[in-house]
Design a protein around this motif. Structure first.
Motif, PDB file in Angstrom:
ATOM      1  N   GLU A   1       0.717  -1.128  -0.025  1.00  0.00           N
ATOM      2  CA  GLU A   1      -0.088   0.070   0.110  1.00  0.00           C
ATOM      3  C   GLU A   1       0.930   1.251   0.070  1.00  0.00           C
ATOM      4  OE1 GLU A   1      -3.049  -0.277  -0.377  1.00  0.00           O
ATOM      5  OE2 GLU A   1      -3.375  -2.392  -0.205  1.00  0.00           O
ATOM      6  N   ASP A   2       2.107   1.103   0.465  1.00  0.00           N
ATOM      7  CA  ASP A   2       3.070   2.160   0.555  1.00  0.00           C
ATOM      8  C   ASP A   2       3.916   2.332  -0.468  1.00  0.00           C
ATOM      9  OD1 ASP A   2       4.084   0.114   1.706  1.00  0.00           O
ATOM     10  OD2 ASP A   2       5.502   1.272   2.757  1.00  0.00           O
ATOM     11  N   ALA A   3       3.412   2.335  -1.743  1.00  0.00           N
ATOM     12  CA  ALA A   3       3.993   2.125  -3.119  1.00  0.00           C
ATOM     13  C   ALA A   3       5.545   3.077  -3.062  1.00  0.00           C
ATOM     14  CB  ALA A   3       3.135   2.417  -4.282  1.00  0.00           C
ATOM     15  N   GLY A   4       5.265   4.302  -2.878  1.00  0.00           N
ATOM     16  CA  GLY A   4       6.197   5.301  -3.164  1.00  0.00           C
ATOM     17  C   GLY A   4       7.640   4.720  -2.323  1.00  0.00           C
ATOM     18  N   PRO A   5       7.506   4.782  -0.841  1.00  0.00           N
ATOM     19  CA  PRO A   5       8.546   4.684  -0.267  1.00  0.00           C
ATOM     20  C   PRO A   5       8.987   3.085  -0.243  1.00  0.00           C
ATOM     21  CG  PRO A   5       6.699   5.433   1.161  1.00  0.00           C
ATOM     22  CD  PRO A   5       6.209   5.466  -0.175  1.00  0.00           C
ATOM     23  N   ARG A   6       8.122   2.186  -0.706  1.00  0.00           N
ATOM     24  CA  ARG A   6       8.523   0.692  -0.849  1.00  0.00           C
ATOM     25  C   ARG A   6       9.394   0.734  -1.957  1.00  0.00           C
ATOM     26  NH1 ARG A   6       6.969  -4.596   0.723  1.00  0.00           N
ATOM     27  NH2 ARG A   6       5.186  -3.385   2.341  1.00  0.00           N
ATOM     28  N   LEU A   7       9.096   1.411  -3.259  1.00  0.00           N
ATOM     29  CA  LEU A   7      10.057   1.191  -4.377  1.00  0.00           C
ATOM     30  C   LEU A   7      11.426   2.043  -4.133  1.00  0.00           C
ATOM     31  CD1 LEU A   7       7.220   2.788  -7.035  1.00  0.00           C
ATOM     32  CD2 LEU A   7       8.487   0.222  -6.794  1.00  0.00           C
ATOM     33  N   ALA A   8      11.367   3.134  -3.176  1.00  0.00           N
ATOM     34  CA  ALA A   8      12.827   3.934  -2.889  1.00  0.00           C
ATOM     35  C   ALA A   8      13.542   2.743  -2.034  1.00  0.00           C
ATOM     36  CB  ALA A   8      12.280   4.960  -2.303  1.00  0.00           C
ATOM     37  N   ALA A   9      12.785   1.973  -1.166  1.00  0.00           N
ATOM     38  CA  ALA A   9      13.490   1.048  -0.240  1.00  0.00           C
ATOM     39  C   ALA A   9      14.165  -0.161  -1.120  1.00  0.00           C
ATOM     40  CB  ALA A   9      12.617   0.629   0.582  1.00  0.00           C
ATOM     41  N   HIS A  10      13.358  -0.401  -2.147  1.00  0.00           N
ATOM     42  CA  HIS A  10      13.834  -1.556  -3.172  1.00  0.00           C
ATOM     43  C   HIS A  10      15.049  -0.798  -3.985  1.00  0.00           C
ATOM     44  CE1 HIS A  10      11.271  -4.939  -2.998  1.00  0.00           C
ATOM     45  NE2 HIS A  10      10.203  -4.196  -2.750  1.00  0.00           N
ATOM     46  N   ARG A  11      15.394   0.282  -4.374  1.00  0.00           N
ATOM     47  CA  ARG A  11      16.232   0.636  -4.978  1.00  0.00           C
ATOM     48  C   ARG A  11      17.373   0.778  -3.913  1.00  0.00           C
ATOM     49  NH1 ARG A  11      18.259   4.254  -8.749  1.00  0.00           N
ATOM     50  NH2 ARG A  11      19.837   5.541  -7.926  1.00  0.00           N
ATOM     51  N   ALA A  12      17.333   1.319  -2.742  1.00  0.00           N
ATOM     52  CA  ALA A  12      18.247   1.388  -1.795  1.00  0.00           C
ATOM     53  C   ALA A  12      18.842  -0.138  -1.403  1.00  0.00           C
ATOM     54  CB  ALA A  12      17.843   1.925  -0.534  1.00  0.00           C
ATOM     55  N   HIS A  13      17.998  -1.181  -1.256  1.00  0.00           N
ATOM     56  CA  HIS A  13      18.485  -2.344  -1.047  1.00  0.00           C
ATOM     57  C   HIS A  13      19.512  -2.816  -1.998  1.00  0.00           C
ATOM     58  CE1 HIS A  13      18.120  -6.480   0.763  1.00  0.00           C
ATOM     59  NE2 HIS A  13      17.754  -6.904  -0.638  1.00  0.00           N
ATOM     60  N   ARG A  14      19.020  -2.796  -3.310  1.00  0.00           N
ATOM     61  CA  ARG A  14      19.521  -3.331  -4.393  1.00  0.00           C
ATOM     62  C   ARG A  14      20.925  -2.569  -4.456  1.00  0.00           C
ATOM     63  NH1 ARG A  14      17.820  -7.907  -6.621  1.00  0.00           N
ATOM     64  NH2 ARG A  14      15.680  -7.058  -7.472  1.00  0.00           N
ATOM     65  N   LEU A  15      21.207  -1.500  -4.208  1.00  0.00           N
ATOM     66  CA  LEU A  15      22.468  -0.712  -4.426  1.00  0.00           C
ATOM     67  C   LEU A  15      23.315  -1.186  -3.261  1.00  0.00           C
ATOM     68  CD1 LEU A  15      21.381   2.849  -5.494  1.00  0.00           C
ATOM     69  CD2 LEU A  15      22.326   1.077  -6.828  1.00  0.00           C
ATOM     70  N   GLU A  16      22.664  -1.539  -1.909  1.00  0.00           N
ATOM     71  CA  GLU A  16      23.469  -2.037  -1.002  1.00  0.00           C
ATOM     72  C   GLU A  16      23.765  -3.375  -1.228  1.00  0.00           C
ATOM     73  OE1 GLU A  16      22.061  -3.452   3.559  1.00  0.00           O
ATOM     74  OE2 GLU A  16      21.209  -1.437   2.624  1.00  0.00           O
ATOM     75  N   ARG A  17      23.305  -4.210  -1.992  1.00  0.00           N
ATOM     76  CA  ARG A  17      23.797  -5.434  -2.318  1.00  0.00           C
ATOM     77  C   ARG A  17      24.949  -5.308  -3.475  1.00  0.00           C
ATOM     78  NH1 ARG A  17      21.997  -8.837   1.550  1.00  0.00           N
ATOM     79  NH2 ARG A  17      19.925  -9.843   0.955  1.00  0.00           N
ATOM     80  N   VAL A  18      24.806  -4.446  -4.308  1.00  0.00           N
ATOM     81  CA  VAL A  18      26.046  -4.304  -5.301  1.00  0.00           C
ATOM     82  C   VAL A  18      27.330  -3.882  -4.396  1.00  0.00           C
ATOM     83  CG1 VAL A  18      26.644  -2.780  -7.034  1.00  0.00           C
ATOM     84  CG2 VAL A  18      24.378  -3.766  -7.086  1.00  0.00           C
ATOM     85  N   ALA A  19      27.050  -3.061  -3.405  1.00  0.00           N
ATOM     86  CA  ALA A  19      27.998  -2.543  -2.520  1.00  0.00           C
ATOM     87  C   ALA A  19      28.577  -3.652  -1.806  1.00  0.00           C
ATOM     88  CB  ALA A  19      27.646  -1.380  -1.638  1.00  0.00           C
TER      89      ALA A  19
END
Ligand SMILES: [Zn+2]
Length: 259
Positions: free
Chosen positions: A193-211
């Motif tokens: 239901e919190d689409a915007g914050p969740r999409l931002a969290a997915h981006r941050a998580h992916r970049l964290e994995r790359v790091a």
């Protein structure tokens, strides 16, 4: 994992039908969505499972169907494509999805909208990243976004290297965020239901994995086992293949000069 109802209504215009194919990648099972009232679309018919298709049939309830749409060609979403097309109507999906399935159908162009009656439209959004052929679908005007396997209802989706890529996934995620969806309805897992914050969290998580992969390489990790342990810790064997393919996608992303 199979507990809970198979059929869940999400407001007046969307019904989810969950298939009994739970697993490491499918979570509680693939969700087929029946979208719209007057002239609905069946999205992602799912695995070839007659009990599942029977539940979808009962939701369709004899209505004419505008199209059977597909997010992508992976079997847990599309194995029933041919049977569903025979039963309900023309297949629609990206040209690549239809070619991969070897099925007739009308390719959907990026940004093309299918009218559902009652003033509703289902708009295709080209969103490679999990796989190259992936489409998400935006229900207009209400703003529900069907995210397929690009974004799941919980956890992180896999990137199927080399068909998928981190670069494409990040670009697709940015495109979805710009659509300002009201909620996310994924192929697997609960609605978001919190689409915007969740999409931002997915981006941050992916970049964290790359790091984490970059740091593991700097610390001397070389084998798939070493990288997997560094990034995911003690992962069940059922998740190893998905993790290793996704790590290969991270490695390919890091190989771009200057990154
Ligand atoms: Zn998939």
């Amino acid at each position: 994992m199979t507990s809970g109802p198979h059929v869940v209504r999400h407001g007046t215009n969307v019904t989810a039908v969950r298939a009994d194919n739970p697993g490491a990648l499918t979570l509680t099972g693939t969700q087929t969505y029946v979208i719209g009232r007057g002239l609905p679309v069946v999205l992602d018919p799912g695995p070839l499972d007659e009990a599942h298709l029977g539940r979808v049939e009962r939701v369709v309830a004899g209505r004419a169907v505008a199209a059977v749409c597909l997010t992508h060609a992976h079997a847990d979403h599309a194995a029933a494509a041919a049977v569903a097309a025979d039963r309900w109507g023309a297949l629609r999906g990206s040209a690549t999805t239809l070619a991969r399935l070897g099925q007739e159908g009308r390719p959907l162009a990026d940004d093309e909208a299918i009218p559902l009656g009652d003033g509703l439209r289902l708009r295709a959004v080209a969103t490679p990243g999990h796989s190259a052929d992936h489409l998400c679908y935006l229900l207009e005007p209400e703003g529900a976004l069907f995210t397929g396997d690009l974004v799941l209802g919980e956890g992180s989706s896999m990137i199927v290297h080399p068909d998928g890529s981190v670069e494409a996934w990040l670009a697709s995620l940015a495109r979805l965020a710009a659509l300002r969806p009201t909620r996310l309805l994924p192929g697997h897992g609960p609605p978001v239901e919190d689409a915007g914050p969740r999409l931002a969290a997915h981006r941050a998580h992916r970049l964290e994995r790359v790091a984490q992969v970059r740091d593991a390489l700097a610390a001397g990790a070389r084998t798939p086992e070493q990288l997997r342990a560094a990034v995911y810790g003690d992962l069940p064997a059922s998740h190893h293949e998905a993790a290793d393919l996704t790590i290969q996608a991270y490695l390919a992303y890091l190989e771009v000069p200057g990154r």
